[in-house]
Design a protein around this motif. Structure first.
Motif, mmCIF file in Angstrom:
data_model
loop_
_atom_site.group_PDB
_atom_site.id
_atom_site.type_symbol
_atom_site.label_atom_id
_atom_site.label_comp_id
_atom_site.label_asym_id
_atom_site.label_seq_id
_atom_site.Cartn_x
_atom_site.Cartn_y
_atom_site.Cartn_z
ATOM 1 N N MET A 1 -9.898 -4.742 11.919
ATOM 2 C CA MET A 1 -9.285 -3.778 12.794
ATOM 3 C C MET A 1 -8.354 -2.862 12.006
ATOM 4 S SD MET A 1 -8.673 -6.064 16.283
ATOM 5 C CE MET A 1 -7.178 -5.255 16.594
ATOM 6 N N GLU A 2 -7.672 -3.465 11.052
ATOM 7 C CA GLU A 2 -6.733 -2.678 10.243
ATOM 8 C C GLU A 2 -7.463 -1.589 9.462
ATOM 9 O OE1 GLU A 2 -2.898 -1.743 9.445
ATOM 10 O OE2 GLU A 2 -3.467 -3.503 10.603
ATOM 11 N N GLU A 3 -8.606 -1.944 8.893
ATOM 12 C CA GLU A 3 -9.385 -0.956 8.147
ATOM 13 C C GLU A 3 -9.929 0.132 9.074
ATOM 14 O OE1 GLU A 3 -11.680 -2.588 4.560
ATOM 15 O OE2 GLU A 3 -11.546 -4.283 5.950
ATOM 16 N N GLN A 10 -7.327 8.397 8.883
ATOM 17 C CA GLN A 10 -7.666 8.937 7.564
ATOM 18 C C GLN A 10 -6.659 8.491 6.490
ATOM 19 O OE1 GLN A 10 -8.215 13.146 8.249
ATOM 20 N NE2 GLN A 10 -10.321 12.803 8.891
ATOM 21 N N VAL A 11 -6.275 7.218 6.584
ATOM 22 C CA VAL A 11 -5.362 6.619 5.614
ATOM 23 C C VAL A 11 -6.193 6.009 4.481
ATOM 24 C CG1 VAL A 11 -3.714 4.730 5.246
ATOM 25 C CG2 VAL A 11 -3.583 6.125 7.311
ATOM 26 N N ILE A 12 -5.822 6.310 3.275
ATOM 27 C CA ILE A 12 -6.461 5.700 2.110
ATOM 28 C C ILE A 12 -5.405 4.848 1.410
ATOM 29 C CG2 ILE A 12 -7.593 6.104 -0.099
ATOM 30 C CD1 ILE A 12 -8.637 8.740 1.083
ATOM 31 N N ARG A 13 -5.637 3.551 1.411
ATOM 32 C CA ARG A 13 -4.676 2.624 0.803
ATOM 33 C C ARG A 13 -4.800 2.647 -0.721
ATOM 34 N NH1 ARG A 13 -2.555 -1.348 4.214
ATOM 35 N NH2 ARG A 13 -3.339 -1.131 6.332
ATOM 36 N N ASP A 14 -3.697 2.293 -1.377
ATOM 37 C CA ASP A 14 -3.776 2.102 -2.824
ATOM 38 C C ASP A 14 -4.464 0.763 -3.085
ATOM 39 O OD1 ASP A 14 -1.863 0.163 -2.261
ATOM 40 O OD2 ASP A 14 -0.261 1.156 -3.354
#
Length: 69
Positions: A1-3, A10-14
């Motif tokens: 769900m988090e992904e 449109q969040v891109i995690r480090d």
């Protein structure tokens, strides 16, 4: 769900953020638990920093192998 939430926003995690989320969603922890069921290893051994680090690194290697496949 988090992904899915990340994709929606449109969040891109480090890399550290990605690995942190995937460690809990890849399913390795329950698999390791099943493998340990018939072992007689005391909890205090499994909770040592060395074993915890090895477990985390193993999960990270599984994550990275799935990404590159």
């Amino acid at each position: 769900m988090e992904e899915a939430r990340d994709r929606g926003k449109q969040v891109i995690r480090d890399i550290d953020g990605y690995l942190s989320i995937r460690r809990h969603t890849i399913g390795a922890t329950p698999t390791f638990a099943l493998l340990l069921l018939d072992q007689d290893i005391p909890e205090e051994i499994l909770e040592t920093p060395v074993i915890e680090n090895l477990t985390r690194w193993t999960i990270d290697m599984l994550i990275l192998s799935n990404v590159s496949a």
